[in-house]
Design an enzyme around this catalytic site. Structure first.
Site, mmCIF file in Angstrom:
data_model
loop_
_atom_site.group_PDB
_atom_site.id
_atom_site.type_symbol
_atom_site.label_atom_id
_atom_site.label_comp_id
_atom_site.label_asym_id
_atom_site.label_seq_id
_atom_site.Cartn_x
_atom_site.Cartn_y
_atom_site.Cartn_z
ATOM 1 N N ASN A 161 2.655 5.064 -11.311
ATOM 2 C CA ASN A 161 1.360 5.017 -12.008
ATOM 3 C C ASN A 161 0.171 4.915 -11.056
ATOM 4 O O ASN A 161 -0.919 5.395 -11.365
ATOM 5 C CB ASN A 161 1.383 3.822 -12.972
ATOM 6 C CG ASN A 161 0.017 3.505 -13.533
ATOM 7 O OD1 ASN A 161 -0.499 4.215 -14.378
ATOM 8 N ND2 ASN A 161 -0.588 2.428 -13.021
ATOM 9 N N LYS A 199 -1.843 15.819 -8.692
ATOM 10 C CA LYS A 199 -1.257 15.588 -10.014
ATOM 11 C C LYS A 199 -0.414 16.794 -10.448
ATOM 12 O O LYS A 199 0.629 16.633 -11.096
ATOM 13 C CB LYS A 199 -2.348 15.294 -11.040
ATOM 14 C CG LYS A 199 -3.066 13.962 -10.794
ATOM 15 C CD LYS A 199 -2.140 12.769 -10.869
ATOM 16 C CE LYS A 199 -2.882 11.440 -10.922
ATOM 17 N NZ LYS A 199 -1.983 10.280 -11.024
ATOM 18 N N ASP A 206 0.868 -1.186 0.000
ATOM 19 C CA ASP A 206 0.000 0.000 0.000
ATOM 20 C C ASP A 206 0.898 1.228 0.000
ATOM 21 O O ASP A 206 1.647 1.462 0.957
ATOM 22 C CB ASP A 206 -0.896 -0.012 1.254
ATOM 23 C CG ASP A 206 -1.875 1.155 1.250
ATOM 24 O OD1 ASP A 206 -1.716 2.088 0.426
ATOM 25 O OD2 ASP A 206 -2.809 1.133 2.076
ATOM 26 N N TYR A 218 -7.469 15.599 -5.943
ATOM 27 C CA TYR A 218 -6.801 14.769 -6.967
ATOM 28 C C TYR A 218 -5.981 15.668 -7.903
ATOM 29 O O TYR A 218 -4.809 15.404 -8.175
ATOM 30 C CB TYR A 218 -7.882 14.016 -7.736
ATOM 31 C CG TYR A 218 -7.407 13.176 -8.893
ATOM 32 C CD1 TYR A 218 -6.677 12.008 -8.688
ATOM 33 C CD2 TYR A 218 -7.728 13.533 -10.213
ATOM 34 C CE1 TYR A 218 -6.274 11.218 -9.764
ATOM 35 C CE2 TYR A 218 -7.323 12.747 -11.283
ATOM 36 C CZ TYR A 218 -6.604 11.594 -11.054
ATOM 37 O OH TYR A 218 -6.210 10.815 -12.119
ATOM 38 N N GLY A 219 -6.603 16.764 -8.365
ATOM 39 C CA GLY A 219 -5.926 17.638 -9.325
ATOM 40 C C GLY A 219 -4.676 18.269 -8.752
ATOM 41 O O GLY A 219 -3.639 18.336 -9.418
HETATM 42 N N1 LIG Z 1 -8.271 6.175 -16.546
HETATM 43 C C1 LIG Z 1 -8.300 7.484 -16.684
HETATM 44 O O1 LIG Z 1 -9.265 8.053 -17.226
HETATM 45 C C2 LIG Z 1 -7.144 8.319 -16.199
HETATM 46 C C3 LIG Z 1 -7.126 9.656 -16.570
HETATM 47 C C4 LIG Z 1 -6.082 10.454 -16.140
HETATM 48 C C5 LIG Z 1 -5.078 9.900 -15.352
HETATM 49 N N2 LIG Z 1 -5.130 8.592 -15.009
HETATM 50 C C6 LIG Z 1 -4.049 8.080 -14.167
HETATM 51 O O2 LIG Z 1 -3.575 6.854 -14.679
HETATM 52 C C7 LIG Z 1 -3.023 6.095 -13.616
HETATM 53 C C8 LIG Z 1 -3.498 4.660 -13.689
HETATM 54 O O3 LIG Z 1 -4.892 4.626 -13.496
HETATM 55 P P1 LIG Z 1 -5.855 3.645 -14.299
HETATM 56 O O4 LIG Z 1 -6.772 4.489 -15.051
HETATM 57 O O5 LIG Z 1 -5.087 2.607 -14.991
HETATM 58 O O6 LIG Z 1 -6.728 3.053 -13.096
HETATM 59 P P2 LIG Z 1 -6.754 1.658 -12.339
HETATM 60 O O7 LIG Z 1 -6.942 0.551 -13.318
HETATM 61 O O8 LIG Z 1 -7.728 1.803 -11.239
HETATM 62 O O9 LIG Z 1 -5.266 1.535 -11.784
HETATM 63 C C9 LIG Z 1 -4.837 2.142 -10.590
HETATM 64 C C10 LIG Z 1 -4.025 1.111 -9.842
HETATM 65 O O10 LIG Z 1 -3.448 1.725 -8.687
HETATM 66 C C11 LIG Z 1 -3.460 0.791 -7.639
HETATM 67 N N3 LIG Z 1 -3.485 1.528 -6.370
HETATM 68 C C12 LIG Z 1 -4.407 2.439 -5.973
HETATM 69 N N4 LIG Z 1 -4.136 2.866 -4.732
HETATM 70 C C13 LIG Z 1 -3.001 2.218 -4.353
HETATM 71 C C14 LIG Z 1 -2.238 2.211 -3.157
HETATM 72 N N5 LIG Z 1 -2.572 2.954 -2.088
HETATM 73 N N6 LIG Z 1 -1.131 1.420 -3.091
HETATM 74 C C15 LIG Z 1 -0.789 0.641 -4.157
HETATM 75 N N7 LIG Z 1 -1.479 0.613 -5.309
HETATM 76 C C16 LIG Z 1 -2.576 1.377 -5.407
HETATM 77 C C17 LIG Z 1 -4.743 -0.026 -7.841
HETATM 78 O O11 LIG Z 1 -4.591 -1.358 -7.365
HETATM 79 P P3 LIG Z 1 -5.116 -1.792 -5.890
HETATM 80 O O12 LIG Z 1 -6.484 -1.223 -5.742
HETATM 81 O O13 LIG Z 1 -5.068 -3.287 -5.926
HETATM 82 O O14 LIG Z 1 -4.116 -1.217 -4.934
HETATM 83 C C18 LIG Z 1 -4.893 -0.045 -9.365
HETATM 84 O O15 LIG Z 1 -4.392 -1.254 -9.935
HETATM 85 C C19 LIG Z 1 -3.387 6.834 -12.319
HETATM 86 O O16 LIG Z 1 -2.280 7.586 -11.893
HETATM 87 C C20 LIG Z 1 -4.500 7.764 -12.746
HETATM 88 O O17 LIG Z 1 -4.545 8.924 -11.953
HETATM 89 C C21 LIG Z 1 -6.139 7.785 -15.417
#
Ligand SMILES: NC(=O)c1ccc[n+]([C@@H]2O[C@H](COP(=O)([O-])OP(=O)(O)OC[C@H]3O[C@@H](n4cnc5c(N)ncnc54)[C@H](OP(=O)(O)O)[C@@H]3O)[C@@H](O)[C@H]2O)c1
Length: 263
Positions: A89, A158, A62, A154-155
């Site tokens: 990520n 980032k 975590d 969140y913003g």
């Molecule tokens: N999808 C979009 O529209 C979007 C847009 C802009 C930016 N992003 C960015 O892209 C990145 C990846 O997101 P995604 O869209 O691929 O979403 P996602 O599939 O939900 O991936 C996020 C991952 O982070 C892990 N995570 C969350 N909190 C954590 C913690 N405290 N410790 C360890 N792992 C943690 C989660 O796994 P667990 O829950 O198992 O820990 C999950 O696998 C993020 O930085 C997000 O802000 C995404």
């Protein structure tokens, strides 16, 4: 130090963008440390990396835990004897108006999205300095530069990650350690399940309308950019924040889209 395969650490690689990047790195023969809280998705990603020809190490952690960066980097370095690429990520995300925000959620955004990436770089530095092609890739968001009601926590996390990208790029350039960020727009991943409630379809329709290209990105499209940024093609790129967002942050794009729709 020359290695026969790149050693990559990707946080949040059980699902979404991180998992896609892990698969593509694996297909190129990389050794990938996969990090997240839930073991099952990490094991799925590890199996896909190995099926693609790479090596995988599952590291449940975590990132809100201040001890996590040391534990994660130590496990990767002990397993493969180094570290070449860190992909920050994973993210905490929770949409709340300021009137309803809690200190717990504010601290969680900062801990997972800013503190953990920073200290993963600190822990990784001795290995990155020894690497032939060291780099850090931070995954930001269009929310880091757009003013979106309800996304202030969140913003701003980032935006801080983007600042870290630029300042660490300058600080670590003497060791040829490149530090870049990708700022995705809306991408089809499980992250939207955390805030969209029962109306995921409606949320997707709204997000598509906020993007000039009028669609969501795919995790694979983002994964390809991550791997490209780690590769030799981008060896003269550092300190960059690259929007991969279908044009979402283009100045005036939203009013142009809504003007078109009104007409
Ligand atoms: N999808 C979009 O529209 C979007 C847009 C802009 C930016 N992003 C960015 O892209 C990145 C990846 O997101 P995604 O869209 O691929 O979403 P996602 O599939 O939900 O991936 C996020 C991952 O982070 C892990 N995570 C969350 N909190 C954590 C913690 N405290 N410790 C360890 N792992 C943690 C989660 O796994 P667990 O829950 O198992 O820990 C999950 O696998 C993020 O930085 C997000 O802000 C995404």
């Amino acid at each position: 130090m020359d290695r026969s395969f790149p050693i990559v650490l990707i946080t949040g690689s059980g699902t979404g963008i991180g998992a896609a990047a892990a698969r593509i790195f694996g297909g190129g023969g990389a050794a990938v440390g996969v990090v997240g809280r839930r073991i099952e998705p990490l094991e799925n990603t590890a199996a896909q990396i190995e099926a693609a020809g790479g090596k995988a190490l599952v590291i449940p952690a975590d990132l809100a835990d201040p001890a996590a960066p040391h534990l994660i980097v130590s496990k990767v370095a002990e397993k493969w004897g180094g570290l070449d690429v860190i992909v920050n990520n994973a993210a905490a995300i929770h949409h709340l108006p300021v009137a309803e925000a809690t200190r717990e959620w504010f601290d969680r955004h900062m801990a997972v999205n800013v503190r953990a990436p920073y200290f993963l770089v600190q822990e990784g530095l001795p290995y990155l300095k020894e690497s032939a092609a060291p780099c850090v890739i931070n995954i930001s968001s269009s929310s880091g530069s757009l003013a979106i009601p309800g996304q202030s926590m969140y913003g701003c996390s980032k935006a801080a990650l983007e600042y870290l990208t630029r300042s660490l790029a300058a600080e670590l350039a003497p060791w040829s350690i490149r530090v870049n960020a990708i700022a995705p727009g809306p991408v089809d991943t499980p992250i939207h399940l955390t805030w969209a409630g029962d109306d995921l379809e409606g949320a997707y329709e709204r997000m598509k309308k906020e993007v000039p290209l009028q669609r969501m990105g795919t995790a694979e499209e983002l994964g390809e950019w991550i791997v490209w940024l780690a590769g030799p093609q981008s060896r003269f790129v550092t300190g960059a924040v690259i929007p991969v967002d279908g044009g979402q942050v283009l100045p005036g794009a939203l009013s142009a889209i809504s003007g078109e729709q009104d007409g």
